[in-house]
Design an enzyme around this catalytic site. Structure first.
Site, PDB file in Angstrom:
ATOM      1  N   SER A 151       6.198   1.867  -2.084  1.00  0.00           N
ATOM      2  CA  SER A 151       7.423   1.144  -2.447  1.00  0.00           C
ATOM      3  C   SER A 151       7.147  -0.346  -2.619  1.00  0.00           C
ATOM      4  O   SER A 151       6.515  -0.958  -1.755  1.00  0.00           O
ATOM      5  CB  SER A 151       8.501   1.331  -1.379  1.00  0.00           C
ATOM      6  N   HIS A 198       3.662 -31.093  30.268  1.00  0.00           N
ATOM      7  CA  HIS A 198       4.977 -31.162  30.907  1.00  0.00           C
ATOM      8  C   HIS A 198       5.959 -31.825  29.936  1.00  0.00           C
ATOM      9  O   HIS A 198       5.618 -32.809  29.282  1.00  0.00           O
ATOM     10  CB  HIS A 198       4.871 -31.990  32.188  1.00  0.00           C
ATOM     11  N   GLU A 209       0.650   1.373  -2.277  1.00  0.00           N
ATOM     12  CA  GLU A 209       1.873   1.280  -1.477  1.00  0.00           C
ATOM     13  C   GLU A 209       2.976   2.025  -2.219  1.00  0.00           C
ATOM     14  O   GLU A 209       3.183   1.803  -3.416  1.00  0.00           O
ATOM     15  CB  GLU A 209       2.272  -0.179  -1.261  1.00  0.00           C
ATOM     16  N   THR A 249       5.337  -2.627   7.365  1.00  0.00           N
ATOM     17  CA  THR A 249       6.536  -2.488   8.194  1.00  0.00           C
ATOM     18  C   THR A 249       6.923  -3.798   8.865  1.00  0.00           C
ATOM     19  O   THR A 249       8.103  -4.171   8.893  1.00  0.00           O
ATOM     20  CB  THR A 249       6.299  -1.405   9.268  1.00  0.00           C
TER      21      THR A 249
END
Length: 458
Positions: free
Chosen positions: A37, A442, A35, A44
């Site tokens: 960074s 419900h 990766e 993302t």
């Protein structure tokens, strides 16, 4: 130069890549994940995409009447940053805790079809692997508008989720999903928002009634829309930018403190030197893949946005399943297995869609029945009244001959959950009548299906 040999090399910490790395590591394979960074561990979605944007939308919806606009935004940004920081740390730990997985931070570029150089400053490491997966995602597209790139008031979605202040005025260039989500969010925080859309109408993929209802909810929030708008130039003035555009044969100027460019994203392949590895790309820069997500080099796969498919995190996750099936399973799973894939536009209320629109169904020759009702008129959906959000509509497109659901558009509270039930029904052949007559809890939003699917017309 140091070297490392692994069984699998993954380039990019997105959903598909990290899931595949974890699965292969748990199976005892030696895995390296690269990766570029440390601020993007996890990809993302959790750092600059789905999670922070939806968190800010939630905070915008929860803003108390009379709360100072700047204070509400800054508090939301702070809370969102805390959330994404925690998720980033957790994502790193999930892989770092697997003994056979190594996380490398640096930029990757191919040296040949089985070797990749990872660089960080002056440090260099060559990683070799018999199987390589590219998962580098996508990046924003900046249109070639004079003055835009150099403007001090240019903002991307990443800038706005980390904003240090609320712009009094915001111009959004582009009326796609990203642009509409940020338009609604910032309008709720208190900005005066104008959306400039180049096309003749908003949400052109949707039926006209669904698009009009969705845009109407944004107008309720104070968002102004201009369609057939051609942005001509952006110039910086004293403390603001002036956006000049053409519409209806005339030129207009908007003054604004921030210009958000939301004109799409493209696959992030620049700098990978894919050509050195013999990996073919499309005109848009996406890696060409087959139904098994193999590139032109069969041992190199591409998953997620970088392969040019639908830009959804859950598609990237499914991509990882397809590749894992190639590496660990029978190899039978393909992209052709995907049916009734839903998506959601997180306006307020959210718009969720799956399958065909009414227009598409009729164009394909189906004898169509439509079941539709405004949310405010659905007596069997008290949840909408309980939470104070009765705007929107529910619409089902049904094949008259088979009673199969061809598609649905749900503009309502909880639609991001409801659409998954509809999609599952479509995949497994549950008919509209069966979905209509099912017992639901419900008060819930799902029980609206009992009533809406009973209101069928040709």
């Amino acid at each position: 130069m140091e070297s490392l040999h692994v069984d699998l090399l993954v380039i990019g910490f997105g959903k598909g890549g990290k899931t595949l790395a974890a699965r292969m590591g748990a199976a005892g394979r030696r895995v390296a994940l690269v990766e570029q960074s440390a601020q993007m561990y996890g990809g993302t979605c959790i750092n600059i995409g789905c999670v922070p944007t939806k968190a800010l939308i939630h905070h915008a919806q929860s803003r108390r009447p009379g709360e100072p606009a700047q204070d509400s935004l800054l508090a939301a940004v702070s809370a969102t940053t805390t959330l994404t920081d925690a998720l980033r740390d957790r994502n790193f730990a999930m892989l770092d805790d697997i003994d056979s997985v190594t996380v490398l931070t640096g930029r990757a570029r191919f040296l040949d079809e089985k070797s990749v150089e990872v660089s960080a400053g002056s440090d260099r490491l060559v990683v070799t692997a018999p199987v390589i997966v590219v998962n580098t995602g996508a990046e924003p597209v900046l249109p070639d508008i004079p003055g835009l790139r150099s403007s001090a008031h240019l903002r991307t979605s990443t800038d706005l989720i980390r904003a240090e202040g609320l712009p009094e005025r915001l111009v959004v260039v582009g009326g796609g999903y990203l642009g509409l989500e940020f338009a609604g969010m910032y309008a709720r925080f208190g900005s005066r928002v104008t959306v400039l859309e180049a096309g003749p109408r908003l949400l052109p993929r949707e039926d006209a009634d669904v698009a009009e209802a969705t845009v109407g909810t944004l107008r309720d929030e104070g968002v102004t829309f201009v369609t057939d708008a051609e942005v001509v130039e952006v110039t910086d003035e004293d403390g603001h930018a002036s956006v000049r555009y053409r519409a209806a044969g005339e030129e207009h100027v908007l003054d604004t403190e921030a210009v958000l460019v939301a004109t799409g994203r493209r696959p992030a392949t620049a700098g990978l030197d894919l050509e050195v590895a013999g990996v073919r790309t499309t005109e848009r820069g996406a890696i060409e893949v087959d139904e098994h997500l193999r590139s032109s080099r069969p041992h190199i796969f591409a998953v997620g946005d970088v392969n040019g498919g639908p830009q959804f995190t859950y598609i990237s996750l499914d991509d990882s399943r397809i590749v894992a099936d190639q590496l660990l399973g029978s190899g039978a799973r393909t992209t052709a297995d995907r049916e009734a894939v839903p998506y959601t536009l997180f306006t307020t209320p959210p718009l969720s869609r799956v399958g065909l629109t009414e227009r598409e169904a009729r164009e394909r020759g189906h004898d169509v029945r439509v079941a539709a009702k405004p949310v405010a008129q659905i007596a069997a959906m008290p949840r909408a009244k309980i939470v104070g959000e009765t705007r929107g509509l529910m619409k089902f497109v049904i094949d008259a001959a088979t009673d199969r659901i061809l598609g649905a558009a749900l503009l309502s509270v909880d639609s991001q959950e409801l659409v998954n039930t509809v999609a599952l029904a479509m995949r497994h052949g549950v008919t509209a009548s069966e979905l209509r007559d099912t017992i639901y809890t419900h008060p819930s939003s799902t029980e609206a299906f009992n009533e809406v699917l009973g209101a069928v017309r040709r």
